[in-house]
Design an enzyme around this catalytic site. Structure first.
Site, mmCIF file in Angstrom:
data_model
loop_
_atom_site.group_PDB
_atom_site.id
_atom_site.type_symbol
_atom_site.label_atom_id
_atom_site.label_comp_id
_atom_site.label_asym_id
_atom_site.label_seq_id
_atom_site.Cartn_x
_atom_site.Cartn_y
_atom_site.Cartn_z
ATOM 1 N N TYR A 67 0.829 -1.212 0.000
ATOM 2 C CA TYR A 67 0.000 0.000 0.000
ATOM 3 C C TYR A 67 0.864 1.262 0.000
ATOM 4 C CZ TYR A 67 -4.411 -2.415 0.070
ATOM 5 O OH TYR A 67 -5.483 -3.169 -0.308
ATOM 6 N N ARG A 70 1.685 1.758 -3.534
ATOM 7 C CA ARG A 70 0.535 2.263 -4.301
ATOM 8 C C ARG A 70 0.220 3.710 -3.924
ATOM 9 N NH1 ARG A 70 -4.007 -1.695 -3.479
ATOM 10 N NH2 ARG A 70 -5.108 -0.144 -4.696
ATOM 11 N N VAL A 103 -9.742 3.628 -4.741
ATOM 12 C CA VAL A 103 -9.353 4.193 -3.455
ATOM 13 C C VAL A 103 -8.370 5.348 -3.651
ATOM 14 C CG1 VAL A 103 -9.731 1.979 -2.274
ATOM 15 C CG2 VAL A 103 -7.454 2.496 -3.192
ATOM 16 N N ASP A 104 -8.216 5.796 -4.911
ATOM 17 C CA ASP A 104 -7.128 6.728 -5.235
ATOM 18 C C ASP A 104 -7.486 8.207 -5.105
ATOM 19 O OD1 ASP A 104 -8.673 7.223 -7.566
ATOM 20 O OD2 ASP A 104 -7.487 5.823 -8.780
ATOM 21 N N HIS A 119 -15.067 1.381 -1.625
ATOM 22 C CA HIS A 119 -13.990 0.556 -1.069
ATOM 23 C C HIS A 119 -12.989 1.365 -0.251
ATOM 24 C CE1 HIS A 119 -14.756 -2.677 -4.437
ATOM 25 N NE2 HIS A 119 -15.660 -2.701 -3.481
ATOM 26 N N CYS A 130 -8.900 -1.542 16.660
ATOM 27 C CA CYS A 130 -9.962 -0.701 17.245
ATOM 28 C C CYS A 130 -10.643 0.170 16.192
ATOM 29 C CB CYS A 130 -9.426 0.144 18.398
ATOM 30 S SG CYS A 130 -8.396 1.540 17.895
ATOM 31 N N CYS A 150 -4.383 1.746 21.017
ATOM 32 C CA CYS A 150 -4.489 0.365 21.527
ATOM 33 C C CYS A 150 -3.293 -0.498 21.153
ATOM 34 C CB CYS A 150 -5.777 -0.278 21.019
ATOM 35 S SG CYS A 150 -5.656 -0.867 19.309
ATOM 36 N N SER A 189 -14.032 -4.551 -14.212
ATOM 37 C CA SER A 189 -14.186 -5.899 -14.753
ATOM 38 C C SER A 189 -15.527 -6.509 -14.343
ATOM 39 C CB SER A 189 -13.039 -6.788 -14.273
ATOM 40 O OG SER A 189 -12.982 -6.773 -12.862
ATOM 41 N N PRO A 214 -12.425 -1.129 -22.780
ATOM 42 C CA PRO A 214 -11.823 -1.695 -23.993
ATOM 43 C C PRO A 214 -12.077 -3.197 -24.116
ATOM 44 C CG PRO A 214 -10.114 -0.859 -22.482
ATOM 45 C CD PRO A 214 -11.432 -0.604 -21.828
HETATM 46 C C1 BJW Z 1 -10.070 0.263 -18.878
HETATM 47 C C2 BJW Z 1 -8.912 0.824 -19.249
HETATM 48 C C3 BJW Z 1 -9.093 2.150 -19.756
HETATM 49 C C4 BJW Z 1 -8.314 -1.094 -18.543
HETATM 50 N N1 BJW Z 1 -10.346 2.659 -19.804
HETATM 51 N N2 BJW Z 1 -11.283 0.673 -18.900
HETATM 52 C C5 BJW Z 1 -21.446 -12.828 -4.355
HETATM 53 C C6 BJW Z 1 -20.986 -13.879 -5.126
HETATM 54 C C7 BJW Z 1 -19.672 -14.334 -4.986
HETATM 55 C C8 BJW Z 1 -18.789 -13.750 -4.084
HETATM 56 C C9 BJW Z 1 -19.249 -12.703 -3.333
HETATM 57 C C10 BJW Z 1 -20.550 -12.258 -3.460
HETATM 58 N N3 BJW Z 1 -20.725 -11.224 -2.605
HETATM 59 C C11 BJW Z 1 -19.540 -10.999 -1.976
HETATM 60 C C12 BJW Z 1 -18.626 -11.892 -2.385
HETATM 61 C C13 BJW Z 1 -17.205 -11.984 -1.954
HETATM 62 C C14 BJW Z 1 -16.332 -10.930 -2.564
HETATM 63 C C15 BJW Z 1 -16.346 -11.029 -4.076
HETATM 64 O O1 BJW Z 1 -16.909 -10.245 -4.792
HETATM 65 N N4 BJW Z 1 -15.652 -12.012 -4.602
HETATM 66 C C16 BJW Z 1 -15.557 -12.174 -6.068
HETATM 67 C C17 BJW Z 1 -14.104 -12.080 -6.500
HETATM 68 C C18 BJW Z 1 -16.238 -13.426 -6.476
HETATM 69 N N5 BJW Z 1 -16.743 -9.582 -2.144
HETATM 70 C C19 BJW Z 1 -16.391 -9.104 -0.964
HETATM 71 O O2 BJW Z 1 -15.755 -9.765 -0.172
HETATM 72 C C20 BJW Z 1 -16.858 -7.713 -0.604
HETATM 73 N N6 BJW Z 1 -17.442 -7.746 0.685
HETATM 74 C C21 BJW Z 1 -18.682 -8.214 0.883
HETATM 75 O O3 BJW Z 1 -19.437 -8.466 -0.036
HETATM 76 O O4 BJW Z 1 -18.996 -8.400 2.202
HETATM 77 C C22 BJW Z 1 -20.103 -9.249 2.503
HETATM 78 C C23 BJW Z 1 -19.751 -10.676 2.144
HETATM 79 C C24 BJW Z 1 -18.497 -11.183 2.431
HETATM 80 C C25 BJW Z 1 -18.159 -12.497 2.086
HETATM 81 C C26 BJW Z 1 -19.085 -13.290 1.394
HETATM 82 C C27 BJW Z 1 -20.337 -12.773 1.088
HETATM 83 C C28 BJW Z 1 -20.661 -11.457 1.477
HETATM 84 C C29 BJW Z 1 -15.674 -6.768 -0.504
HETATM 85 C C30 BJW Z 1 -14.996 -6.529 -1.789
HETATM 86 C C31 BJW Z 1 -13.780 -5.644 -1.580
HETATM 87 C C32 BJW Z 1 -12.928 -5.484 -2.813
HETATM 88 N N7 BJW Z 1 -11.698 -4.858 -2.449
HETATM 89 C C33 BJW Z 1 -10.735 -4.498 -3.486
HETATM 90 C C34 BJW Z 1 -9.481 -3.885 -2.797
HETATM 91 C C35 BJW Z 1 -9.749 -2.461 -2.329
HETATM 92 C C36 BJW Z 1 -8.568 -1.841 -1.706
HETATM 93 C C37 BJW Z 1 -7.445 -1.652 -2.671
HETATM 94 O O5 BJW Z 1 -7.530 -0.860 -3.624
HETATM 95 O O6 BJW Z 1 -6.413 -2.306 -2.474
HETATM 96 O O7 BJW Z 1 -11.324 -3.560 -4.389
HETATM 97 S S1 BJW Z 1 -10.285 -5.847 -4.553
HETATM 98 C C38 BJW Z 1 -10.214 -4.917 -6.044
HETATM 99 O O8 BJW Z 1 -11.273 -5.292 -6.945
HETATM 100 C C39 BJW Z 1 -10.532 -3.475 -5.607
HETATM 101 C C40 BJW Z 1 -11.356 -3.001 -6.752
HETATM 102 O O9 BJW Z 1 -12.104 -1.873 -6.357
HETATM 103 C C41 BJW Z 1 -12.186 -4.189 -7.100
HETATM 104 C C42 BJW Z 1 -12.775 -4.162 -8.468
HETATM 105 O O10 BJW Z 1 -11.777 -4.177 -9.443
HETATM 106 P P1 BJW Z 1 -11.945 -3.286 -10.754
HETATM 107 O O11 BJW Z 1 -11.981 -1.864 -10.371
HETATM 108 O O12 BJW Z 1 -13.074 -3.794 -11.555
HETATM 109 O O13 BJW Z 1 -10.547 -3.516 -11.480
HETATM 110 P P2 BJW Z 1 -10.075 -4.699 -12.457
HETATM 111 O O14 BJW Z 1 -8.599 -4.639 -12.488
HETATM 112 O O15 BJW Z 1 -10.695 -5.980 -12.105
HETATM 113 O O16 BJW Z 1 -10.648 -4.302 -13.882
HETATM 114 C C43 BJW Z 1 -10.150 -3.206 -14.604
HETATM 115 C C44 BJW Z 1 -11.019 -3.006 -15.817
HETATM 116 O O17 BJW Z 1 -10.613 -1.821 -16.466
HETATM 117 C C45 BJW Z 1 -10.902 -4.145 -16.853
HETATM 118 O O18 BJW Z 1 -12.201 -4.530 -17.262
HETATM 119 C C46 BJW Z 1 -10.156 -3.485 -18.013
HETATM 120 O O19 BJW Z 1 -10.559 -3.985 -19.284
HETATM 121 C C47 BJW Z 1 -10.580 -2.057 -17.857
HETATM 122 N N8 BJW Z 1 -9.656 -1.066 -18.397
HETATM 123 N N9 BJW Z 1 -7.846 0.032 -19.063
HETATM 124 C C48 BJW Z 1 -11.400 1.927 -19.373
HETATM 125 N N10 BJW Z 1 -8.061 2.885 -20.170
HETATM 126 ZN ZN ZN Z 2 -6.277 0.810 17.839
#
Ligand code: BJW
Ligand code: ZN
Length: 242
Positions: A67, A70, A103-104, A119, A130, A150, A189, A214
């Protein structure tokens, strides 16, 4: 760039536009996406395996340092024409809700005013134990530093897999998806829930849903319009066409 006239009409009529953004909108600012391979020092790790409480418990220094790296990328980054076009959409549409998974903080820096951060934000730091927000840990050279209250370990104020999204933000995002006239899904995605469900919620509620990416995603076959291309090109062109 040509856009369907029905899409331009829908945007000209819209009272409320919601835009869900993901890592792709910041790619053109030099912030890597999650599902791209990492480079340099971090090439051997998958982001999905670092962004979890389990990873932090196992190796807090590794996750903290990732982090830190990043945070330095984000500090050097500036909003790109995609972020700026979304901010300028506010001159055209009475209400624009930006729902971001990023988160940026780049939407804030671009000047968008109604931002829902699903997020968290990498610029904030909280205690793993805590949950207090901590502003400064000057003099503590441990990695990660410890909580002044803590003695727990400090972590970024972001949402990891298996953690709950901030309740108010999630409620506001659902409300925007259900009430908007046009919903954009930009640079995500669509693999991570619950954010991935928001465009489908908007479709169910009768909104026009537009994907800008894309690459194909699970939403592509369902969206009303798909605009294939980088958001830093497509969004300014769309704004100009309005
Ligand atoms: C361009 C481009 C250009 C490239 N122009 N485009 C239901 C079913 C199954 C599982 C679950 C469910 N509900 C919950 C879950 C579990 C889990 C989950 O979703 N798992 C899946 C992987 C299956 N979800 C969670 O745990 C969430 N919590 C939750 O639901 O709590 C209750 C619960 C828990 C457990 C079970 C059930 C319920 C929390 C999710 C937290 C995600 N955290 C992160 C990290 C954040 C901190 C950090 O930044 O480090 O969030 S992970 C990461 O993925 C980050 C992102 O915000 C997130 C999404 O990614 P994003 O933004 O889509 O990026 P990419 O890289 O995947 O895609 C980039 C895209 O850009 C691509 O499509 C490219 O083509 C495109 N692109 N250049 C336009 N120039
Ligand atoms: Zn603390």
């Amino acid at each position: 760039m040509d856009f369907p006239s029905s899409l331009l009409d829908a945007l000209r009529r819209a009272r409320h536009v919601a835009a869900l953004t993901g890592a792709g909108i910041s790619a053109e600012s030099g912030v890597p996406t999650f599902r791209d391979a990492q480079t340099g020092l971090w090439a051997q790790y998958r982001p999905e395996e670092l962004a979890t409480p389990q990873a932090f418990r196992r190796d807090p220094a590794l996750v903290w340092n990732w982090y830190e790296w990043r945070r330095s990328l984000v500090r050097q980054a500036a909003p790109n024409p995609g972020h700026l076009a979304l901010a300028h959409l506010e001159d055209r549409v009475p209400r624009v809700s930006v729902i971001t998974q990023n988160v940026d903080g780049l939407h804030h820096r671009a000047g968008s005013t109604r931002i829902i951060e699903l997020h968290g934000n990498i610029a904030r730091t909280v205690c793993f134990d805590c949950r207090r927000q901590v502003e400064s840990w000057a003099g503590d050279s441990r990695v990660p530093p410890h909580c002044p209250a803590c003695d727990g370990l400090l972590r970024p104020d972001v949402v990891w897999f298996g953690e709950l999204l901030p309740r108010a933000a999630l409620a506001a995002a659902y409300e925007a998806a259900q009430q908007c006239d046009v919903f954009f899904s930009i640079g995500t995605s669509g693999l991570v829930e619950p954010a991935a469900s928001l465009p489908f919620e908007a479709l169910r509620a009768g909104a026009v849903v537009v994907e800008i990416n894309p690459q194909a995603t699970p939403l592509s076959d369902h969206a009303t319009y798909v605009l294939r291309g980088p958001s830093g090109v497509v969004l300014p062109a769309l704004l100009a066409a309005l």
